[in-house]
Write an enzyme that holds these catalytic residues in place. Structure first.
Site: not given
Ligand code: CAA
Length: 304
Positions: A211, A161, A173, A127
């Site tokens: 993130n 992701h 992602e 992540s």
């Protein structure tokens, strides 16, 4: 013409919430055979039980047929505890979903590149960690970086992701390492689509798009609590009712796991050198105390 993924058998490393969810959507939606591995047999058993419950619930709700559920179940095989990745030699792609730790991931990718065919796609569900660093670990030490062997080894590494809970969240992602080939990207994208996900693309920067935006938001909410700006409930209610978020930021941080949030925030901080990403001291203390949120039974909330 859209690329096909050509994946018939998928290896999933890690049977935590993410690995299990990836195994679930791969078996049910992409309809591929899954070989699931976790170094903890207990983790695998509890994961498989949870998968059965999800499938039963989907059957009861009329979302899938009993046959779909049984076929999905039959497609998931557990890899023997001792063989580990050696038992994944025949897979077309591996998705690694272990904890967010660079050296752990590098060791795993080094082993994968030594054990599996150079044509196997090696995807990480990281992540926030650099895919370029992970891909570099697949190149044998001493190998010339311009050699065909080095190029081929790293070119099949990609970031895929997924989001938690994987069966529910509609996004994947896709992250390209500096070394990733276009063919790897196309096949990984086609595979995520076959799992029923919409794909967005991010460059290999700390935290990617998701993130780099989400973690500062959660961190800032913890700083608000730390400074006494508002109570826990008022912070979460403000975002839930004021912005229509399904969960408040403190609740979401605990759903993800405060240890994971801290690890990602530290990656953002060290990876950019920008003080705006400094982790909240309260976040660090919560992790020091082992109060990680939902998974440990206690965080800012209690989970009886
Ligand atoms: N696994 C599978 N399915 C789950 C689930 C889980 N862990 N938790 C909930 N669900 C399913 C339920 O079974 C239910 O399905 P049906 O509609 O078929 O019945 C559906 O989700 C809704 O669940 P609930 O009614 O129990 O609860 P809810 O409406 O409050 O929704 C939620 C729960 C989906 C988790 C919702 O609160 C939500 O979307 N929260 C935000 C989640 C989020 O932002 N996730 C991303 C985190 S960031 C990340 O993962 C990446 C990272 O890098 C850190």
């Amino acid at each position: 013409m859209a690329a096909t993924h050509g994946i018939r058998t998928l290896g999933v490393l890690g049977a935590g919430q993410m690995g299990l969810g990836i195994a679930y959507v791969s078996a049910l939606h992409a309809r591929v055979a899954v070989r699931l591995y976790d170094r903890s047999p207990a983790q695998i058993q509890s994961g498989l039980k949870f998968m059965d419950k999800l499938l039963e619930k989907d059957v009861a709700k009329g979302k899938i047929s009993q046959t779909d559920a049984q076929e999905a179940k039959d497609r998931v095989q557990v890899v023997s505890e001792h063989a580990g990745v050696k038992d994944m030699r025949d897979v077309d792609m591996v998705v690694e979903a272990v904890s967010e730790n660079l050296s752990l991931k590098q060791n795993i990718f080094r082993e994968l590149s030594q054990e599996l065919s150079p044509n196997t796609i090696l995807a990480s569900n990281t992540s926030s960690i650099s895919l370029t660093k992970i891909a570099a670990a697949t190149v044998l030490e001493g190998l010339h970086a311009a050699s065909e062997e080095a190029r081929k080894s790293a070119a099949r590494v990609v970031g895929l992701h997924f989001f938690n809970p994987v069966p529910v969240m509609k996004l994947v992602e896709l992250i390209s390492a500096l070394q990733t080939s276009q063919e790897t990207l196309d096949r990984a994208r086609a595979f995520a689509a076959a799992c029923g996900k919409t794909v967005t693309v991010s460059k290999d920067v700390p935290g990617f798009v998701s993130n780099a935006l989400l973690m500062p938001f959660i961190n800032e909410a913890i700083m608000c609590l730390e400074k006494g700006t508002a109570t826990r409930d008022d912070i979460d209610t403000t975002l839930k009712l004021g912005m229509n978020h399904p969960m408040g930021p403190l609740q979401l941080g605990e759903f993800i796991g405060l240890d994971t949030c801290l690890a990602i925030q530290q990656t953002l901080y060290t990876g950019t050198g920008d003080s705006k990403y400094r982790p909240s001291i309260l976040l660090e203390r919560m992790v020091d105390a082992g109060w990680l949120g939902k998974k440990s039974g206690r965080g800012f909330y209690e989970y009886p």
